[in-house]
Design a protein around this motif. Structure first.
Motif, PDB file in Angstrom:
ATOM      1  N   UNK A  80       0.831  -1.206   0.000  1.00 42.75           N
ATOM      2  CA  UNK A  80       0.000   0.000   0.000  1.00 42.75           C
ATOM      3  C   UNK A  80       0.864   1.254   0.000  1.00 42.75           C
ATOM      4  N   UNK A  81       1.921   1.245   0.807  1.00 43.83           N
ATOM      5  CA  UNK A  81       2.816   2.398   0.854  1.00 43.83           C
ATOM      6  C   UNK A  81       3.504   2.612  -0.489  1.00 43.83           C
ATOM      7  N   UNK A  82       3.916   1.522  -1.118  1.00 39.23           N
ATOM      8  CA  UNK A  82       4.606   1.634  -2.405  1.00 39.23           C
ATOM      9  C   UNK A  82       3.713   2.271  -3.457  1.00 39.23           C
ATOM     10  N   UNK A  83       2.461   1.840  -3.519  1.00 31.02           N
ATOM     11  CA  UNK A  83       1.586   2.376  -4.557  1.00 31.02           C
ATOM     12  C   UNK A  83       1.077   3.770  -4.218  1.00 31.02           C
ATOM     13  N   UNK A  84       0.980   4.087  -2.946  1.00 30.05           N
ATOM     14  CA  UNK A  84       0.652   5.466  -2.603  1.00 30.05           C
ATOM     15  C   UNK A  84       1.787   6.411  -3.012  1.00 30.05           C
ATOM     16  N   UNK A  85       3.021   5.957  -2.810  1.00 32.62           N
ATOM     17  CA  UNK A  85       4.154   6.764  -3.256  1.00 32.62           C
ATOM     18  C   UNK A  85       4.182   6.883  -4.774  1.00 32.62           C
ATOM     19  N   UNK A  86       3.901   5.775  -5.453  1.00 31.42           N
ATOM     20  CA  UNK A  86       3.882   5.791  -6.913  1.00 31.42           C
ATOM     21  C   UNK A  86       2.788   6.711  -7.439  1.00 31.42           C
ATOM     22  N   UNK A  88       1.521   9.266  -5.774  1.00 30.36           N
ATOM     23  CA  UNK A  88       1.887  10.636  -5.447  1.00 30.36           C
ATOM     24  C   UNK A  88       2.930  11.209  -6.388  1.00 30.36           C
ATOM     25  N   UNK A  89       3.868  10.354  -6.840  1.00 34.51           N
ATOM     26  CA  UNK A  89       4.889  10.833  -7.766  1.00 34.51           C
ATOM     27  C   UNK A  89       4.304  11.177  -9.126  1.00 34.51           C
ATOM     28  N   UNK A  90       3.261  10.469  -9.529  1.00 33.06           N
ATOM     29  CA  UNK A  90       2.626  10.770 -10.807  1.00 33.06           C
ATOM     30  C   UNK A  90       1.817  12.060 -10.761  1.00 33.06           C
ATOM     31  N   UNK A  91       1.487  12.527  -9.573  1.00 39.75           N
ATOM     32  CA  UNK A  91       0.752  13.785  -9.464  1.00 39.75           C
ATOM     33  C   UNK A  91       1.649  14.997  -9.669  1.00 39.75           C
ATOM     34  N   UNK A  92       2.957  14.755  -9.732  1.00 40.97           N
ATOM     35  CA  UNK A  92       3.910  15.845  -9.996  1.00 40.97           C
ATOM     36  C   UNK A  92       4.494  15.601 -11.383  1.00 40.97           C
ATOM     37  N   UNK A 105      11.554   5.722  -6.684  1.00 41.59           N
ATOM     38  CA  UNK A 105      11.220   4.626  -5.770  1.00 41.59           C
ATOM     39  C   UNK A 105      12.425   4.228  -4.917  1.00 41.59           C
ATOM     40  N   UNK A 106      13.624   4.274  -5.487  1.00 36.57           N
ATOM     41  CA  UNK A 106      14.823   3.985  -4.689  1.00 36.57           C
ATOM     42  C   UNK A 106      15.005   5.044  -3.604  1.00 36.57           C
TER      43      UNK A 106
END
Length: 731
Positions: A80-86, A88-92, A105-106
């Motif tokens: 869940x954390x990984x895809x929330x980060x993914x 969030x990164x696409x929103x920028x 991601x690294x």
């Protein structure tokens, strides 16, 4: 269950508890409660009776037992954390357009590892077994199932050159020169021997498919460069596995003989070809099983996933290449499974594979960041710096040298820009780190140094090369992937060109890849499809099957677009009725043709094509002889004589000049009659020259109103007879 059955069971339980005590002096009920406590880890029974003091505990309204679900909760939280980060990164968009997603991601993994370390916990490390058995297979299966097979097979020779010879060159070049650097006293690396350096070179020489997919799919490079780099990353697994296991074995023994080298070459062939064979077998089994899922569509996607994973595990059991097994399994089953399963199952397979591979790819890069914080490190500036420089130099020299040889045999040459992208796109990833993590500390005392150098190399290739490859592609104006969709017109032209090139190869007497592709296509159509595809679709022509797939995809896109692509005005009622009547008329006209008539038409066409093939002769260096030239001349002269005889039969009725007669003779617009009123002298003066006539022999006939002559034509140079024909003259 009835009430009296519960009562009987309770009585039996009480009798057993009174007759035979449980272990430790307790009753059977206490033993059952103890089993439940052992299973759950804690006491879960709401009521417990203490037989010593007859006290009763109260019923817990709310209880807390995190240890029971700790592992599963952490896995779900990580995903869940990984895809929330993914997300969030696409929103920028500006950030994602500059920095690849793998780099971000690294960085997220590094931050998570630091947070875990600050709170006093031990950060998790990317376990090699978990990586190879759980995270890597979904990514490889997704790549193999949707692999563009045609460009892959057309460039297979180039891919094998880069994957086999290029990987061997990188491994020995990096390992050999790195051993020379370690012998320098100022480097303080005297404990690293030659076999350890070669083993390290084999780990860092292979291009990583996960990193290549993550970077190249974002920059949308053209199909040729993508298939070259990605195909190399897939096929170099066999070389990496064989080198790794051989050098690890030799490091424990301490010596290498010529027999060991020969066995290493044999092991490479067994690992690579064995992996392909295992994958092909499971792919055929999956395709054959999908024939019988017509009435149970729910389980269709399950066969694709299970057979593929079983192929990977079976290859790993025998230490074969699991990556090549997955690639072969996915590429083998794909055309037959797609023809058997329903459209819903096709959608399920497609999106589940994409989702599964995306989860694995995200977790791999995050775990790389976390493992960097958690793992033991041993830093040496000389070793790390020289490793990065040697990997870059070896990659450039290998690509340039191999391309120089490959371009001598390729029709479409690899340009300097293509070579630069292929060399610059050689990214390293989690496979090298997992192989380094598998090293045993007792055999390789410098294991921590190797892991540190591998992580630094991964960060350099992913961050530096991955971030700069997009602006370099724009700067060099490298051709990007075309956004146009495959149309039916393009498919028709492709098939026409394939048949044309195959025919040209047959005429030239050469048997290249067009010839063998045509043979495999015929074999697949005549035998394989009948066994692996159910129903009438096994006999469906390739063009019709493509049109059906294209129509279904367009319909699905139309539905997903919400009707935005629908035309504003539909056809009128009159036009629909007219179209319907025309379709009915065509159906009726086709229905009037009987089955015998259809067979007769097929027989005539077959005989015509067969006669055409018999008349044609393959041209090659072996057919340029005098006998074949004379045979062609005889055929032409015989055909010319036949046309002359037909023309002469009706020549007297045509008031035309000799020039017009010769023109009609050459065009072949003649019809046959019984006789001709022209005399022999008139015939010779009209159509021939005297030097062409070798002999004229009169043939006696029973009829008195006709005269027959046998005319013999020859070459004026050597008096060689080339043709004879019969001329009939009406008196």
């Amino acid at each position: 269950m009835c009430r009296w059955q519960w009562d009987v069971g309770l009585v039996i339980l009480l009798l057993m508890s009174n007759a035979r005590p449980a272990c430790g002096g307790g009753t059977a009920a206490d033993a059952l409660n103890g089993t439940q406590r052992q299973w759950n880890g804690t006491e879960r029974t709401p009521f417990q009776h203490d037989h010593a003091n007859n006290s009763k505990k109260t019923f817990p309204v709310l209880s807390f037992n995190y240890d029971h679900v700790r592992t599963h909760f952490q896995i779900s939280l990580w995903i869940l954390l990984a895809f929330l980060m993914k997300l969030g990164l696409q929103l920028i968009p500006r950030l994602s357009s500059i920095v690849p997603e793998s780099c971000l991601l690294i960085v997220v993994g590094l931050l998570v590892g630091l947070v875990i370390q600050v709170v006093g916990e031990e950060p998790p490390v990317l376990d090699s077994e978990f990586f190879f058995l759980c995270l890597l297979p979904p990514i490889i299966l997704d790549a193999g199932y949707f692999l563009p097979l045609r460009p892959f097979m057309e460039n297979l020779g180039t891919i094998l050159m880069f994957a086999v010879l290029g990987t061997l060159w990188n491994a020995f070049f990096v390992g050999g020169l790195l051993y020379g650097v370690c012998q320098v006293d100022s480097a303080h690396l005297a404990g690293v021997d030659l076999l350890a350096c070669l083993l390290f070179g084999s780990m860092v020489s292979a291009v990583d498919p996960v990193a290549v997919l993550a970077v190249f799919e974002e920059i949308h490079i053209n199909e040729l460069l993508f298939i070259l780099v990605f195909g190399e990353s897939l096929l170099n697994d066999a070389v990496t596995v064989v080198l790794y296991h051989l050098l690890e074995e030799y490091a424990g023994v301490g010596s290498v003989s010529a027999q060991d080298v020969g066995l290493g070459v044999l092991s490479f062939l067994v690992v690579s070809l064995g992996g392909v064979l295992v994958g092909a077998i499971f792919g055929v089994m999956a395709a054959f099983t999908s024939r019988f899922t017509l009435h149970n569509r729910v389980i269709e996607p399950l066969f694709v996933f299970l057979y593929s994973y079983m192929a990977y595990l079976s290859a790993e059991v025998f230490h074969l290449s699991g990556i090549m097994a997955l690639i072969a399994c996915g590429a083998t089953m794909h055309p037959y499974v797609e023809a058997n399963v329903s459209h819903k199952s096709h959608t399920t397979i497609k999106y589940f594979l994409k989702m599964w591979s995306s989860v694995s790819e995200t977790l791999i890069f995050i775990f790389l960041g976390v493992s960097t914080v958690a793992g033991p490190h041993l830093w040496n500036w000389t070793f790390v710096t020289v490793t990065i420089l040697l990997c870059l130099v070896a990659r450039v020299l290998g690509v340039v040298g191999l391309t120089f040889i490959i371009n001598k045999f390729r029709v479409i040459k690899l340009t300097t820009k293509d070579q630069f992208i292929v060399a610059y796109g050689g990214l390293r990833g989690a496979i090298a780190f997992s192989l380094g993590f598998l090293l045993k500390k007792e055999h390789f005392p410098m294991r921590n140094l190797f892991l540190t150098a591998i992580i630094t190399l991964i960060f350099f290739t992913v961050f530096v090369q991955g971030m700069t490859i997009r602006p370099l592609v724009d700067l060099l104006a490298v051709k990007r992937k075309q956004g146009s969709k495959h149309s039916i017109n393009e498919e028709i032209h492709t098939q026409v060109l394939d048949h044309l090139l195959t025919g040209v190869a047959h005429v030239c007497g050469q048997y290249g890849h067009h010839h063998w592709r045509d043979k495999l296509t015929r074999l697949d159509k005549q035998y394989v499809k009948k066994w692996l595809i159910a129903g009438e679709r096994s006999e469906e022509p390739q063009l019709i099957a493509f049109y059906r797939t294209l129509a279904v995809n367009q319909a699905l896109e139309l539905l997903e677009s919400g009707g935005d692509m629908l035309p504003s005005a539909g056809p009128s009622t009159n036009s629909l009725e007219t179209l319907k009547s025309k379709i009915q008329e065509n159906d009726q006209s086709l229905a009037r043709i009987s089955k015998q008539r259809k067979e007769e038409i097929r027989r005539i066409l077959r005989m015509t094509l067969q006669n055409t093939e018999q008349k044609l002769h393959s041209y090659s260096q072996h057919t340029q002889d005098e006998a074949w030239t004379l045979q062609i001349l005889h055929r032409k002269q015989a055909e010319m004589g036949r046309k002359i005889s037909i023309f002469l039969a009706d020549a007297a009725k045509l008031q035309v000049s000799p020039v017009q007669r010769r023109a009609r003779l050459a065009s072949g617009e003649l019809r046959e009659t019984a006789s001709s009123p022209l005399t022999v002298d008139q015939c010779i003066s009209t159509f021939f020259e005297p030097r062409h006539i070798f002999n004229i022999e009169k043939i006696p006939l029973r009829t008195t109103n006709q005269k027959c002559y046998k005319m013999t034509l020859c070459k004026p140079s050597n008096d060689k007879i080339v043709s004879q024909f019969i001329y009939t003259h009406s008196v």
